[in-house]
Scaffold this active site. Structure first.
Site, short mmCIF file in Angstrom:
data_model
loop_
_atom_site.label_atom_id
_atom_site.label_comp_id
_atom_site.label_asym_id
_atom_site.label_seq_id
_atom_site.Cartn_x
_atom_site.Cartn_y
_atom_site.Cartn_z
N LEU A 1 -15.45 -42.56 -30.66
CA LEU A 1 -15.53 -41.84 -29.40
C LEU A 1 -15.62 -42.73 -28.38
O LEU A 1 -16.36 -43.66 -28.59
CB LEU A 1 -16.76 -40.81 -29.61
N ASP A 2 -15.22 -42.37 -27.04
CA ASP A 2 -15.49 -43.32 -26.00
C ASP A 2 -17.07 -43.19 -25.67
O ASP A 2 -17.86 -42.27 -25.98
CB ASP A 2 -14.64 -42.90 -24.77
N LYS A 3 -17.42 -44.20 -24.94
CA LYS A 3 -19.04 -44.36 -24.88
C LYS A 3 -19.60 -42.98 -24.32
O LYS A 3 -20.62 -42.60 -24.61
CB LYS A 3 -19.32 -45.35 -23.77
N THR B 1 -18.18 -40.05 -24.17
CA THR B 1 -17.50 -38.77 -24.79
C THR B 1 -18.57 -38.31 -25.83
O THR B 1 -19.30 -39.24 -26.67
CB THR B 1 -16.40 -38.85 -25.55
N ARG C 1 -7.88 -37.95 -22.66
CA ARG C 1 -7.71 -38.27 -21.41
C ARG C 1 -6.26 -38.69 -20.38
O ARG C 1 -5.93 -38.02 -19.32
CB ARG C 1 -8.82 -39.54 -21.13
#
Length: 330
Positions: free
Chosen positions: A144-146, A148, A243
């Protein structure tokens, strides 16, 4: 405990080709100009489109140079690093001897990389279950993105990792997200557009014809005056997929500065509502549900994670803004 791993490091090189190099091959000239890198590596970067002459990308290693050109190289190189165990708290939703499901908070990076050498989920996993160092990437199956939040599954054994990665690749594993996007959408739908590296922004992705296939399904949970609360499901798992896809259809995620830019303030918005939008400093995206077949028992498991407090507060703010303008969008 520690884990040795290969990471990507960004390299930026700049130089001016001497006039004495006239009519020589580009790869040969670069080998003279940057002797710390092998000719084969420099050729690899040329073919990958990482080399520019006077601002123009060059992809032919045997191209002849004229002299006086400016060379700019922006490339990624693999470096070996030693990841160490760190006592970082994990929000564990489920754990047995084979798998671990966590609820990742905002601000926690999943895997060490440029700018984040430690303090990551991987470092926390090495401390929580030291035996996981024998599994590639400390058992991390997907990222997961930082910024998110939400659910991630981690494999504690090589066998479990093999089965979970296979489920991810064959789309057996199900991942559902919640997001707040800009604009009032009228219906759910699907975005089926390939995603690849952005042609000019090094840290960004984009919809590109040459990219990898990517499909995102979305449906409306709640509509607001200028925003929409969505439930999204991935068929694929490309970097920044939700995104990128939402920005592509002009409904970028609230707080997403990389793909949405600065917050767009609705007309006649109150000061408190504008402050709430400006104050939300991350993309409004949460991995809300995760389902997969247990790699050993084959039981079908489903886990849910409630929205984090900052996301709930954001929804309350947009709901109040809608009510203040006398709108009922149900």
């Amino acid at each position: 405990m520690s884990e040795s791993a290969s990471q990507s490091q960004h390299i930026t090189l700049t130089g001016i080709i001497d006039q004495t190099q006239f009519d020589r091959r580009l790869d040969q000239v670069l080998a003279d100009l940057f002797p710390e890198y092998s000719r084969s590596k420099l050729k690899e970067w040329i073919l990958a489109g990482f080399v520019q002459l006077d601002g123009e990308v060059v992809t032919v290693a045997r191209q002849k140079v004229l002299g006086h050109e400016q060379v700019d190289i922006n490339a990624e190189v693999a470096v070996q690093v030693q990841n160490v165990a760190q006592d970082i708290e994990l929000d564990i939703i489920f754990e047995d001897e084979h798998v671990l499901v966590i609820n990742k908070p905002a601000g926690l990076v999943v895997h060490p990389g440029a700018g984040n050498s430690d303090g990551t989920v991987l470092n926390a996993l090495l401390a929580h279950c030291p035996e996981i160092e024998t599994v590639a990437r400390a058992g991390i199956v997907h990222r997961l993105d930082k910024d998110t939040t939400g659910l991630m599954v981690v494999a504690k054994t090589l066998l479990a990792q093999t089965y979970l990665v296979e489920q991810l690749q064959t789309r057996v594993m199900s991942r559902e997200y919640e997001a707040l996007v800009t604009g009032t959408m009228v219906a759910g739908g699907m975005v089926d557009e390939p995603i690849g590296r952005h042609p000019s922004k090094r840290t960004a992705m984009a919809v590109r014809e040459t990219g990898k296939e990517a499909t995102t399904h979305y449906r409306i949970i709640e509509k607001f005056r200028n925003h929409t609360h969505l439930r999204l499901k991935l068929e694929s798992g490309r970097t920044h997929q939700i995104r990128v896809h939402m920005a592509h259809i002009r409904h970028s995620l609230v707080g997403d500065q990389l793909y949405g830019g600065r917050p767009r303030m609705p007309k006649a918005a109150s000061e408190s509502f504008m402050a709430a939008l400006r104050g939300f400093k991350r993309q409004a995206l949460h991995a809300a549900q995760l389902s997969f077949s247990h790699p050993i028992t084959e039981d079908w498991l489903t886990f849910k994670a409630p929205l984090p407090d900052d996301f709930v507060a954001l929804l309350d703010a947009v709901r109040e803004d809608t009510a203040e303008h006398g709108l009922d969008l149900d």
